[in-house]
Design a protein around this motif. Structure first.
Motif, short mmCIF file in Angstrom:
data_model
loop_
_atom_site.label_atom_id
_atom_site.label_comp_id
_atom_site.label_asym_id
_atom_site.label_seq_id
_atom_site.Cartn_x
_atom_site.Cartn_y
_atom_site.Cartn_z
N GLN A 4 0.82 -1.21 0.00
CA GLN A 4 0.00 0.00 0.00
C GLN A 4 0.86 1.26 0.00
OE1 GLN A 4 -2.62 -0.41 3.35
NE2 GLN A 4 -3.85 -2.03 2.40
N LYS A 5 1.95 1.24 0.80
CA LYS A 5 2.83 2.41 0.84
C LYS A 5 3.52 2.61 -0.51
CE LYS A 5 3.81 2.35 5.81
NZ LYS A 5 4.86 2.18 6.85
N ALA A 6 3.97 1.51 -1.10
CA ALA A 6 4.61 1.60 -2.42
C ALA A 6 3.64 2.14 -3.46
CB ALA A 6 5.15 0.23 -2.84
N GLN A 7 2.40 1.70 -3.39
CA GLN A 7 1.38 2.17 -4.33
C GLN A 7 1.11 3.65 -4.11
OE1 GLN A 7 -0.03 0.22 -6.81
NE2 GLN A 7 -0.81 2.18 -7.53
N GLN A 8 1.05 4.05 -2.83
CA GLN A 8 0.83 5.46 -2.51
C GLN A 8 1.98 6.32 -3.02
OE1 GLN A 8 0.29 6.19 1.66
NE2 GLN A 8 0.00 8.39 1.41
N ALA A 9 3.22 5.84 -2.80
CA ALA A 9 4.39 6.59 -3.28
C ALA A 9 4.39 6.68 -4.81
CB ALA A 9 5.67 5.91 -2.80
N GLU A 10 4.00 5.60 -5.47
CA GLU A 10 3.93 5.61 -6.92
C GLU A 10 2.89 6.60 -7.41
OE1 GLU A 10 4.75 4.65 -10.84
OE2 GLU A 10 5.86 4.15 -9.01
N ASN A 11 1.75 6.64 -6.73
CA ASN A 11 0.71 7.61 -7.10
C ASN A 11 1.18 9.03 -6.90
OD1 ASN A 11 -1.02 5.49 -7.71
ND2 ASN A 11 -1.99 5.49 -5.70
N ALA A 28 3.41 14.59 -13.35
CA ALA A 28 2.40 15.28 -14.15
C ALA A 28 2.50 16.79 -13.97
CB ALA A 28 1.01 14.79 -13.75
N GLN A 29 2.73 17.22 -12.71
CA GLN A 29 2.86 18.65 -12.45
C GLN A 29 4.12 19.21 -13.12
OE1 GLN A 29 2.75 18.86 -8.17
NE2 GLN A 29 0.49 18.87 -8.10
N ALA A 30 5.23 18.45 -13.01
CA ALA A 30 6.48 18.90 -13.64
C ALA A 30 6.32 18.98 -15.16
CB ALA A 30 7.61 17.95 -13.28
N GLN A 31 5.66 17.99 -15.70
CA GLN A 31 5.43 17.99 -17.15
C GLN A 31 4.57 19.18 -17.56
OE1 GLN A 31 6.88 15.89 -19.19
NE2 GLN A 31 5.96 16.81 -21.04
N LYS A 32 3.59 19.49 -16.72
CA LYS A 32 2.74 20.64 -17.00
C LYS A 32 3.55 21.93 -16.98
CE LYS A 32 -1.38 23.00 -15.27
NZ LYS A 32 -2.45 22.99 -14.22
N MET A 33 4.45 22.06 -15.98
CA MET A 33 5.28 23.27 -15.88
C MET A 33 6.23 23.37 -17.07
SD MET A 33 6.12 23.22 -11.78
CE MET A 33 7.15 24.68 -11.89
N ILE A 34 6.76 22.21 -17.49
CA ILE A 34 7.67 22.22 -18.65
C ILE A 34 6.92 22.67 -19.90
CG2 ILE A 34 8.97 20.72 -20.21
CD1 ILE A 34 9.76 19.07 -17.75
N VAL A 35 5.73 22.16 -20.08
CA VAL A 35 4.93 22.57 -21.23
C VAL A 35 4.63 24.06 -21.20
CG1 VAL A 35 2.69 22.28 -22.37
CG2 VAL A 35 3.94 20.27 -21.53
N GLN A 36 4.27 24.55 -19.99
CA GLN A 36 3.98 25.98 -19.86
C GLN A 36 5.22 26.82 -20.14
OE1 GLN A 36 2.43 26.22 -15.87
NE2 GLN A 36 0.33 25.77 -16.53
N ALA A 37 6.39 26.37 -19.60
CA ALA A 37 7.63 27.12 -19.82
C ALA A 37 8.02 27.12 -21.30
CB ALA A 37 8.76 26.51 -18.98
#
Length: 260
Positions: free
Chosen positions: A192-199, A206-215
């Motif tokens: 469960q912890k591994a799954q949580q960390a993966e999520n 996803a957030q980093a990818q979004k910032m890269i796209v915006q930049a």
């Protein structure tokens, strides 16, 4: 006057005999007639239908054996796996007497059905589990639970069939040793912890990818502006923004040339 009294007495006596020397076998039961004296002292007659059985109460007894499904919840007991691990079994059996087998069961045990199910069979049932548990180490019982349960089911059916019973349903109620339960809980918690960390990592990506796209979009926009902002366009933008009153600092753009 005496004759009617005699007739009445005979009728009353007949009724007493009728209800004293007969036994009604209800539906869902088999009736067995048992001799109380003599060399045979066993089952003499079997009644498999509803009705009344005539018998001599001085030398015979009539028993009703239920043939419908009985459910017995046995007390929990412990058994050992092949490698010594201790499991707890809390079995519940639903079973019934095979049609026509009540005389044989009575001859063998000479007890009521409730006594046979609650007391006599319990040791045999424990033996079935002991034999099957001794075939498997702990990890196999857990990883091959279905195979193990099928083995218990087959062995239990064979044993009960020999005893004149038919197994309808079996629930083993197996409880794992505490060490195994703790290990399983720890493994599940780690998963469960591994799954949580993966999520969470997916969210960060996803957030980093979004910032890269915006930049990248912003950079491309700035690059496009720089390419299109010629001196003439800058001068035009300045004129559009100047209200004609705001003080200017530095050199203002020359709109008209002075004519000497």
């Amino acid at each position: 006057m005496k004759i009617p009294l005699i007739i009445a007495g005979v009728l009353i006596t007949g009724l007493i005999i009728l209800f004293t020397f007969t036994e009604r076998i209800d539906a869902g039961h088999e009736g067995i007639l048992v001799k109380l004296y003599g060399s045979d002292k066993g089952v003499q007659d079997v009644t498999q239908v509803t009705g009344r059985v005539w018998y001599n109460p001085l030398t015979e007894s009539v028993y009703e054996i239920p043939t419908y499904v009985q459910t017995v919840n046995y007390s929990a007991f412990t058994v050992n796996a092949k490698d010594g691990s201790v499991f707890t079994v809390d079995p519940t059996l639903s079973l019934k007497i095979q049609d026509g087998q009540s005389p044989r069961i009575f001859k063998k045990y000479r007890k009521t059905l409730a006594e046979v199910l609650d007391r006599t069979l319990v040791n045999h049932i424990k033996d079935v589990y002991r034999i099957e548990f001794n075939k498997y180490p702990t990890d196999s019982i857990i990883s091959q639970r279905e195979k193990f349960e099928n083995g218990v089911q087959t062995k239990m059916e064979d044993f009960l069939k020999k005893e004149g019973f038919m197994l309808e349903q079996l629930t083993s109620g197996i409880q794992y040793p505490k060490s195994i339960t703790d290990a399983i809980n720890l493994k599940n918690a780690a998963i469960q912890k591994a799954q949580q960390a993966e999520n969470e990592l997916r969210v960060v990506r996803a957030q980093a990818q979004k910032m890269i796209v915006q930049a990248e979009a912003e950079a491309k926009s700035n690059e496009l502006r720089q390419r299109t902002l010629t001196p003439l366009i800058v001068q035009q933008m300045f004129i559009e923004k100047w209200d004609g009153k705001t003080p200017l600092y530095g050199n203002s753009p020359t709109l008209f040339k002075n004519i000497p």
